[in-house]
Design an enzyme around this catalytic site. Structure first.
Site, PDB file in Angstrom:
ATOM      1  N   ALA A  72      38.404 -68.876  63.403  1.00 47.45           N
ATOM      2  CA  ALA A  72      37.693 -67.804  62.712  1.00 47.45           C
ATOM      3  C   ALA A  72      36.447 -68.380  62.055  1.00 47.45           C
ATOM      4  CB  ALA A  72      38.608 -67.187  61.658  1.00 47.45           C
ATOM      5  N   ASN A  73      35.662 -67.532  61.427  1.00 45.80           N
ATOM      6  CA  ASN A  73      34.576 -68.029  60.582  1.00 45.80           C
ATOM      7  C   ASN A  73      34.469 -67.149  59.338  1.00 45.80           C
ATOM      8  OD1 ASN A  73      32.404 -65.914  60.887  1.00 45.80           O
ATOM      9  ND2 ASN A  73      32.637 -66.499  63.040  1.00 45.80           N
ATOM     10  N   ARG A  74      33.675 -67.603  58.386  1.00 43.70           N
ATOM     11  CA  ARG A  74      33.706 -67.013  57.054  1.00 43.70           C
ATOM     12  C   ARG A  74      32.888 -65.729  56.902  1.00 43.70           C
ATOM     13  NH1 ARG A  74      36.669 -70.685  54.530  1.00 43.70           N
ATOM     14  NH2 ARG A  74      36.478 -72.832  55.243  1.00 43.70           N
ATOM     15  N   SER A  75      32.383 -65.191  57.992  1.00 45.23           N
ATOM     16  CA  SER A  75      31.629 -63.934  57.884  1.00 45.23           C
ATOM     17  C   SER A  75      32.528 -62.813  57.367  1.00 45.23           C
ATOM     18  CB  SER A  75      31.082 -63.547  59.262  1.00 45.23           C
ATOM     19  OG  SER A  75      30.590 -62.221  59.232  1.00 45.23           O
TER      20      SER A  75
ATOM     21  N   ALA B  70      28.681 -62.785  63.334  1.00 46.27           N
ATOM     22  CA  ALA B  70      28.736 -64.239  63.493  1.00 46.27           C
ATOM     23  C   ALA B  70      29.683 -64.532  64.652  1.00 46.27           C
ATOM     24  CB  ALA B  70      29.232 -64.889  62.206  1.00 46.27           C
TER      25      ALA B  70
END
Lengths: 232, 232
Positions: A40-43, A106
């Site tokens: 995942a990413n922090r967006s 993102a």
């Protein structure tokens, strides 16, 4: 607040984007590693949702393709929820034709090469995850046969982006790249600081709320689409 | 609902866990890949939060060490929010001594070997993520010098777990392992189906809500701790 005042002006019947279709992406993508794990990413999706909401306020018919977020659906906006980059790409393509595309999500650059089943501990030491490049959704829409007249991409700011801005614009087929400074807590935070990279050069916007960025950008979209029907 | 009725009975002054300290973990861990990306898993934290809440209802002093979840803090429970497995391990150790530890969190088995900076596209093809084994929090507490009298671990159910149950119990230093069937949408869903693996064998519980699993498990904890002060 300035944005409120101007928004009120627009709400008073002025809908410069009436009749225009806009596709917006927002949030992260999740790329499965196995049935329970994913990258995942922090967006948070907040910037993209704010842009979609503002475009809708200005009269546009908005399709929001969203990765997994904790945000509620936007009223009056066509919502498609997706998980992976490939699902996002398909949902964006399905939302064409459109007058403009604003790719805020993102998107994971890579996914994990199919691993079959749950990765397990023990046996022969630590596994390595082999990554495979994901489709470039922005470049895909920038070079699409049904390319929207206006294509805007968001990108995490790197030295590289600004140095190679012109070639990147061409490679992506984008009219504008909005470079996010993600060094602070921009991802997930309330504020944003962006630079707009176009063929005309680089324009710095001061730090402002994501809602204000959304307002200015939606205004810019209205301005660009109000012009001639030629490519921008 | 049965659970409501029984809970009401307990609420009527019966607090069998009064004076007992219990450490509970819940949720996923997030293991950073770089400043913006991380490895996550689909645990929602709901089962662990339900257990912590039920233990508190039964009078225990509960320390809940939670990975990143969308759930609000539990009233009356000591909350510690962490992100990575290593942070969770430290927070659990800091919550000792305790009478019981119930490790419900879906802890990442691996973290990513430090990559320094944001991974980048282009150059020499797809990168590989090298994984490094995380500490085993359950085994750590099961063999801790200040080991709680009762140590319960949760584990994703695999053939392997049931076949090697006894050796696993010993290796983890646990009194009980609650095996979750994660094949459906248990992770993130409202229901759960568990098997309890102990030195006495395997006990199947039917599918029930996570709240009911919590009630039965909290009841079991109360029963075990009410016994002699000998190791269980």
């Amino acid at each position: 607040e300035i944005a409120d005042a101007v928004e009120a002006l627009f709400a008073r019947g002025q809908q410069p984007l009436k009749g225009k279709r806009v596709v917006v992406t927002a949030g992260p993508t999740h790329e499965p590693i196995d049935p329970v794990r994913y990258i995942a990413n922090r967006s948070s999706g907040r910037q993209g949702y704010a842009i979609a909401a503002m475009l809708e306020t200005l009269g546009a018919e908005v399709h929001l393709v969203s990765g997994p977020t904790a945000l509620p659906d936007l009223v009056g906006v066509h919502m498609t929820r997706v998980e992976t980059a490939r699902e996002m790409q398909a949902a964006v393509a399905a939302a064409l034709p459109a007058d403009a595309a604003i790719m805020v999500a993102a998107v994971a650059d890579w996914r994990v090469e199919a691993m079959g089943q749950k990765i397990k501990k023990g046996s022969t030491g630590a596994p390595a995850l082999t990554l495979v490049e994901n489709p470039d959704i922005l470049a895909g829409i920038g070079h699409h046969p049904s390319r929207p007249r206006l294509v805007i991409g968001f990108a995490a700011e790197t030295e590289n982006l600004l140095v190679n801005a012109q070639s990147k614009l061409a490679r992506k087929g984008a009219d504008l790249i909005v470079a996010n400074d993600v060094s602070g807590d921009v991802m997930g935070g309330a504020n944003n600081r962006v630079r707009l990279v176009s063929k005309d050069g680089v324009e710095d916007w001061p730090e402002m709320t994501k809602r204000e960025v959304a307002w200015r950008l939606a205004h810019l979209v209205a301005e660009k689409l109000a012009g001639s029907e030629k490519p921008l």
